[in-house]
Enzyme design. Structure first.
Site, short mmCIF file in Angstrom:
data_model
loop_
_atom_site.label_atom_id
_atom_site.label_comp_id
_atom_site.label_asym_id
_atom_site.label_seq_id
_atom_site.Cartn_x
_atom_site.Cartn_y
_atom_site.Cartn_z
N SER A 54 42.49 44.97 42.63
CA SER A 54 41.63 44.43 41.14
C SER A 54 41.61 45.60 40.44
CB SER A 54 40.22 44.73 41.75
OG SER A 54 39.10 44.06 40.54
N ASP A 211 40.68 37.49 42.35
CA ASP A 211 39.92 38.58 43.42
C ASP A 211 40.73 38.98 44.30
OD1 ASP A 211 39.64 41.69 43.42
OD2 ASP A 211 38.88 41.73 41.56
#
Length: 374
Positions: A54, A211
């Site tokens: 991320s 993610d």
């Protein structure tokens, strides 16, 4: 943000092995990672390998995707672009109002260089618009920002190794995209940062990815599972508090829940890795007691191959809470928050580097050694 060097340069030869920088996901909290990198940069401890999920993947791409002389300036440009100067200036002597306005702006209008409201979401949450559009925001601005700040050709020249984690939408399995094994581009970084339902999935090689923090927000296992393993000094930068005080309100409960959830049980995970590495050391020690003739038989060679003599020093750095922060801290892109966490990362990393704990003696049977500031 920290601007003056406060640490002497460290001889690279004093570090036993490769330098690895590992970054969690955590949105606005990621400026702490940038501060940690600044201290490493000023100490001439440039990472050989950057691993991120991320926001850790975004910071990692900027670091690995530039020559050392340009890295800090590019990180500063990214974080200058994403913080909300406008509302801090408008609030004047009432910074709390400025931060509240900044958070509200992030939710309603996005961040111009990062993400923007997705028109597809206006149809409602039940309309089947397709998984690549099923999100509240578009990450198209991030693609433009990455093109401006990251030289993916430099990454793929393998000067500094980059690994980013993303989870397969269909299978739910984690995948680590690694520049040492395959060319990386903007899609890999964007997939690692595609946290649903905020951001849409990213398609790579025909598969959709979200993610990596959904599966593992602390991608340090990549270092321990690498074959062959190498002696390493790992700067593991955590953006969420594994431990904290008892919450006294529903608001505090929300914040504590998020910390526990996104810390990904990093301490227990590292303890398991330490135990496994200790067993690898034990196998190696036992192998020394086997007569040479027997040691060279195929069966014993196979058993001994599970042993390992590498040493990994894990320097754990955890972002401290800022005064007055709330459960929305990961979207708090106000200048005070961004600069405060950058400075905290810089200060913490300086303290760790000055201690240089990897130079101290340790139990020879321990292959993984933890170092904490407090």
């Amino acid at each position: 943000m920290a601007t003056q060097s406060r640490i002497a340069q460290v001889h690279r030869q004093s570090v036993p092995g490769q330098i690895v920088l590992v970054g969690q996901g955590g949105g606005a909290l990621g400026s702490y990672q940038a501060g940690v990198y600044q201290a490493l940069h000023e100490a001439t401890l440039e990472p050989d390998w950057v691993i991120g999920t991320s926001i850790g993947a975004i910071n990692g791409a900027i670091i690995a995707g530039n020559r050392p002389v340009n890295r800090l300036e590019r990180l500063q440009r990214f974080w200058d672009q994403v913080d909300h100067h406008l509302y801090a200036d408008a609030a004047g002597a009432l910074p709390v109002i400025g931060e509240a306005l900044a958070d509200l702006s992030t939710v309603t209008a996005g961040i111009p260089s990062f993400f923007a409201p997705n028109p597809w979401a206006w149809w409602g949450v039940y309309v089947p618009v397709g998984v690549e559009h099923a999100a509240f925001y578009s990450a198209a601005p991030l693609r433009t920002t990455l093109a401006d700040l990251v030289d993916f050709g430099h990454i793929n020249d393998k000067a500094t190794r980059l690994t980013v984690g993303a989870v397969n939408v269909r299978s739910g399995e984690m995948r680590y995209f690694d520049s040492s094994r395959e060319p990386l581009g903007p899609d890999h970084v964007m997939a690692s940062a595609a946290l649903p339902p905020a951001f849409p999935a990213v398609r790579i090689e025909g598969e959709l990815f979200w993610d990596g923090g959904l599966y593992s927000n602390t991608p340090i296992e990549v270092v321990f599972e690498e074959v062959p393993r190498r002696n390493s000094v790992v700067f593991a930068v955590s953006l969420w508090q594994p431990s904290g005080p008892e919450p006294q309100s529903i608001w505090q409960v929300l914040g504590r829940r998020k910390d526990i959830q996104l810390a990904s049980h990093v301490n227990s995970h590292l303890s398991s890795q330490r135990q496994m590495h200790r067993l690898r050391r034990v196998i190696g020690e036992l192998g020394k007691a086997i007569p040479t003739g027997e040691r060279d038989t195929p069966h014993v060679k196979t058993l001994l191959s599970y042993g390992c003599q590498t040493t990994m020093h894990v320097c754990r750095l955890v972002v401290p809470p800022l005064e007055g922060e709330n459960p929305a801290k990961d979207i708090s892109f106000s200048p005070n928050a961004v600069q405060g966490r950058w400075q905290a990362g810089y200060e913490d990393a300086i303290r760790m580097i000055e201690r240089a704990p990897w130079t101290t003696e340790s139990d020879p049977i321990d292959g993984v050694i933890f170092h904490d500031l407090d």
